[in-house]
Write a protein that holds these residues in place. Sequence first.
Motif, PDB file in Angstrom:
ATOM      1  N   ASP A  49      35.748  32.809  30.383  1.00  0.00           N
ATOM      2  CA  ASP A  49      34.518  33.359  29.790  1.00  0.00           C
ATOM      3  C   ASP A  49      34.488  34.886  29.840  1.00  0.00           C
ATOM      4  OD1 ASP A  49      33.600  30.736  29.339  1.00  0.00           O
ATOM      5  OD2 ASP A  49      32.758  30.637  31.357  1.00  0.00           O
ATOM      6  N   ASN A  50      35.636  35.530  29.553  1.00  0.00           N
ATOM      7  CA  ASN A  50      35.753  36.979  29.760  1.00  0.00           C
ATOM      8  C   ASN A  50      35.777  37.802  28.468  1.00  0.00           C
ATOM      9  OD1 ASN A  50      38.339  35.890  29.205  1.00  0.00           O
ATOM     10  ND2 ASN A  50      39.344  37.614  30.172  1.00  0.00           N
ATOM     11  N   VAL A  51      35.172  37.275  27.379  1.00  0.00           N
ATOM     12  CA  VAL A  51      35.118  38.039  26.134  1.00  0.00           C
ATOM     13  C   VAL A  51      33.682  38.422  25.776  1.00  0.00           C
ATOM     14  CG1 VAL A  51      35.646  38.043  23.666  1.00  0.00           C
ATOM     15  CG2 VAL A  51      37.239  36.981  25.276  1.00  0.00           C
ATOM     16  N   SER A  52      32.781  37.461  25.752  1.00  0.00           N
ATOM     17  CA  SER A  52      31.397  37.701  25.349  1.00  0.00           C
ATOM     18  C   SER A  52      30.521  38.040  26.550  1.00  0.00           C
ATOM     19  CB  SER A  52      30.838  36.456  24.661  1.00  0.00           C
ATOM     20  OG  SER A  52      31.649  36.125  23.557  1.00  0.00           O
ATOM     21  N   SER A  53      29.321  38.554  26.268  1.00  0.00           N
ATOM     22  CA  SER A  53      28.415  38.893  27.360  1.00  0.00           C
ATOM     23  C   SER A  53      28.033  37.654  28.154  1.00  0.00           C
ATOM     24  CB  SER A  53      27.168  39.588  26.810  1.00  0.00           C
ATOM     25  OG  SER A  53      26.472  38.734  25.943  1.00  0.00           O
ATOM     26  N   GLY A  54      27.799  37.865  29.436  1.00  0.00           N
ATOM     27  CA  GLY A  54      27.473  36.772  30.350  1.00  0.00           C
ATOM     28  C   GLY A  54      28.330  36.873  31.602  1.00  0.00           C
ATOM     29  N   THR A  55      28.407  35.779  32.342  1.00  0.00           N
ATOM     30  CA  THR A  55      29.171  35.767  33.582  1.00  0.00           C
ATOM     31  C   THR A  55      30.603  35.317  33.309  1.00  0.00           C
ATOM     32  OG1 THR A  55      27.179  35.259  34.845  1.00  0.00           O
ATOM     33  CG2 THR A  55      29.288  34.823  35.925  1.00  0.00           C
ATOM     34  N   ALA A  56      31.548  36.117  33.733  1.00  0.00           N
ATOM     35  CA  ALA A  56      32.971  35.806  33.602  1.00  0.00           C
ATOM     36  C   ALA A  56      33.532  35.549  34.995  1.00  0.00           C
ATOM     37  CB  ALA A  56      33.700  36.966  32.941  1.00  0.00           C
ATOM     38  N   THR A  57      34.656  34.855  35.071  1.00  0.00           N
ATOM     39  CA  THR A  57      35.270  34.600  36.370  1.00  0.00           C
ATOM     40  C   THR A  57      36.755  34.948  36.361  1.00  0.00           C
ATOM     41  OG1 THR A  57      35.648  32.282  35.810  1.00  0.00           O
ATOM     42  CG2 THR A  57      33.671  32.763  37.061  1.00  0.00           C
ATOM     43  N   VAL A  58      37.220  35.363  37.527  1.00  0.00           N
ATOM     44  CA  VAL A  58      38.629  35.600  37.795  1.00  0.00           C
ATOM     45  C   VAL A  58      39.011  34.570  38.847  1.00  0.00           C
ATOM     46  CG1 VAL A  58      40.346  37.238  38.641  1.00  0.00           C
ATOM     47  CG2 VAL A  58      38.318  38.080  37.448  1.00  0.00           C
ATOM     48  N   GLU A  59      40.042  33.773  38.572  1.00  0.00           N
ATOM     49  CA  GLU A  59      40.501  32.801  39.563  1.00  0.00           C
ATOM     50  C   GLU A  59      41.872  33.234  40.064  1.00  0.00           C
ATOM     51  OE1 GLU A  59      39.668  28.372  39.604  1.00  0.00           O
ATOM     52  OE2 GLU A  59      41.769  28.433  38.965  1.00  0.00           O
ATOM     53  N   ILE A  60      41.969  33.394  41.379  1.00  0.00           N
ATOM     54  CA  ILE A  60      43.201  33.811  42.035  1.00  0.00           C
ATOM     55  C   ILE A  60      43.731  32.584  42.776  1.00  0.00           C
ATOM     56  CG2 ILE A  60      44.170  35.366  43.766  1.00  0.00           C
ATOM     57  CD1 ILE A  60      41.583  37.139  43.070  1.00  0.00           C
ATOM     58  N   THR A  61      44.951  32.167  42.428  1.00  0.00           N
ATOM     59  CA  THR A  61      45.527  30.951  42.996  1.00  0.00           C
ATOM     60  C   THR A  61      46.800  31.306  43.754  1.00  0.00           C
ATOM     61  OG1 THR A  61      44.683  29.711  41.097  1.00  0.00           O
ATOM     62  CG2 THR A  61      46.373  28.630  42.443  1.00  0.00           C
ATOM     63  N   GLY A  62      46.868  30.871  45.005  1.00  0.00           N
ATOM     64  CA  GLY A  62      48.048  31.137  45.822  1.00  0.00           C
ATOM     65  C   GLY A  62      49.280  30.443  45.272  1.00  0.00           C
ATOM     66  N   THR A  63      50.424  31.125  45.339  1.00  0.00           N
ATOM     67  CA  THR A  63      51.711  30.548  44.956  1.00  0.00           C
ATOM     68  C   THR A  63      52.739  30.923  46.010  1.00  0.00           C
ATOM     69  OG1 THR A  63      52.332  32.477  43.636  1.00  0.00           O
ATOM     70  CG2 THR A  63      51.241  30.694  42.462  1.00  0.00           C
ATOM     71  N   GLY A  64      53.933  30.370  45.883  1.00  0.00           N
ATOM     72  CA  GLY A  64      54.964  30.655  46.865  1.00  0.00           C
ATOM     73  C   GLY A  64      54.542  30.094  48.211  1.00  0.00           C
ATOM     74  N   LYS A  65      54.481  30.946  49.229  1.00  0.00           N
ATOM     75  CA  LYS A  65      54.086  30.481  50.564  1.00  0.00           C
ATOM     76  C   LYS A  65      52.574  30.473  50.766  1.00  0.00           C
ATOM     77  CE  LYS A  65      54.820  34.987  52.769  1.00  0.00           C
ATOM     78  NZ  LYS A  65      55.532  35.705  53.824  1.00  0.00           N
ATOM     79  N   TYR A  66      51.825  30.809  49.708  1.00  0.00           N
ATOM     80  CA  TYR A  66      50.366  30.848  49.796  1.00  0.00           C
ATOM     81  C   TYR A  66      49.747  29.690  49.030  1.00  0.00           C
ATOM     82  CZ  TYR A  66      51.162  35.449  51.689  1.00  0.00           C
ATOM     83  OH  TYR A  66      51.597  36.482  52.474  1.00  0.00           O
ATOM     84  N   GLU A  67      48.587  29.248  49.508  1.00  0.00           N
ATOM     85  CA  GLU A  67      47.866  28.167  48.839  1.00  0.00           C
ATOM     86  C   GLU A  67      46.383  28.491  48.822  1.00  0.00           C
ATOM     87  OE1 GLU A  67      48.256  24.513  51.020  1.00  0.00           O
ATOM     88  OE2 GLU A  67      47.198  25.288  52.756  1.00  0.00           O
ATOM     89  N   GLY A  68      45.646  27.744  48.018  1.00  0.00           N
ATOM     90  CA  GLY A  68      44.206  27.927  47.938  1.00  0.00           C
ATOM     91  C   GLY A  68      43.830  28.762  46.739  1.00  0.00           C
ATOM     92  N   LYS A  69      42.509  28.876  46.527  1.00  0.00           N
ATOM     93  CA  LYS A  69      41.980  29.614  45.383  1.00  0.00           C
ATOM     94  C   LYS A  69      40.814  30.485  45.813  1.00  0.00           C
ATOM     95  CE  LYS A  69      43.145  26.261  41.849  1.00  0.00           C
ATOM     96  NZ  LYS A  69      42.687  25.398  40.771  1.00  0.00           N
ATOM     97  N   ILE A  70      40.664  31.577  45.105  1.00  0.00           N
ATOM     98  CA  ILE A  70      39.507  32.452  45.267  1.00  0.00           C
ATOM     99  C   ILE A  70      38.948  32.669  43.863  1.00  0.00           C
ATOM    100  CG2 ILE A  70      38.673  34.723  45.962  1.00  0.00           C
ATOM    101  CD1 ILE A  70      41.157  34.948  47.744  1.00  0.00           C
ATOM    102  N   THR A  71      37.647  32.533  43.722  1.00  0.00           N
ATOM    103  CA  THR A  71      37.012  32.798  42.434  1.00  0.00           C
ATOM    104  C   THR A  71      36.047  33.966  42.606  1.00  0.00           C
ATOM    105  OG1 THR A  71      37.170  30.467  41.841  1.00  0.00           O
ATOM    106  CG2 THR A  71      35.622  31.801  40.580  1.00  0.00           C
ATOM    107  N   VAL A  72      36.183  34.965  41.735  1.00  0.00           N
ATOM    108  CA  VAL A  72      35.323  36.139  41.761  1.00  0.00           C
ATOM    109  C   VAL A  72      34.637  36.230  40.399  1.00  0.00           C
ATOM    110  CG1 VAL A  72      35.237  38.650  42.022  1.00  0.00           C
ATOM    111  CG2 VAL A  72      36.896  37.317  43.348  1.00  0.00           C
ATOM    112  N   SER A  73      33.337  36.439  40.408  1.00  0.00           N
ATOM    113  CA  SER A  73      32.582  36.550  39.160  1.00  0.00           C
ATOM    114  C   SER A  73      32.242  38.001  38.859  1.00  0.00           C
ATOM    115  CB  SER A  73      31.270  35.761  39.263  1.00  0.00           C
ATOM    116  OG  SER A  73      31.533  34.396  39.457  1.00  0.00           O
TER     117      SER A  73
END
Length: 79
Positions: A49-73
Amino acid sequence: VYISIENAEVTGIEQSYEATGAAIEPEPVVTLDGNALKKDTDYTVSYKDNVSSGTATVEITGTGKYEGKITVSFEILKK
């Protein structure tokens, strides 16, 4: 054993951006226990949802030796 990134610090993403008509893709800086993680090695980034006005999110996903997710709006403001 994988290392969770869920407690990592994420900087580099402003609270709001002005709409441009194009995708807004702020580049996060991810730090865990004082160590900067590397994009595409330690984590991947996806946007929603990162083109039009409103709330957009960035999702960061661990790879390699990292796991889990972080979501930032962030908000996209009308011109």
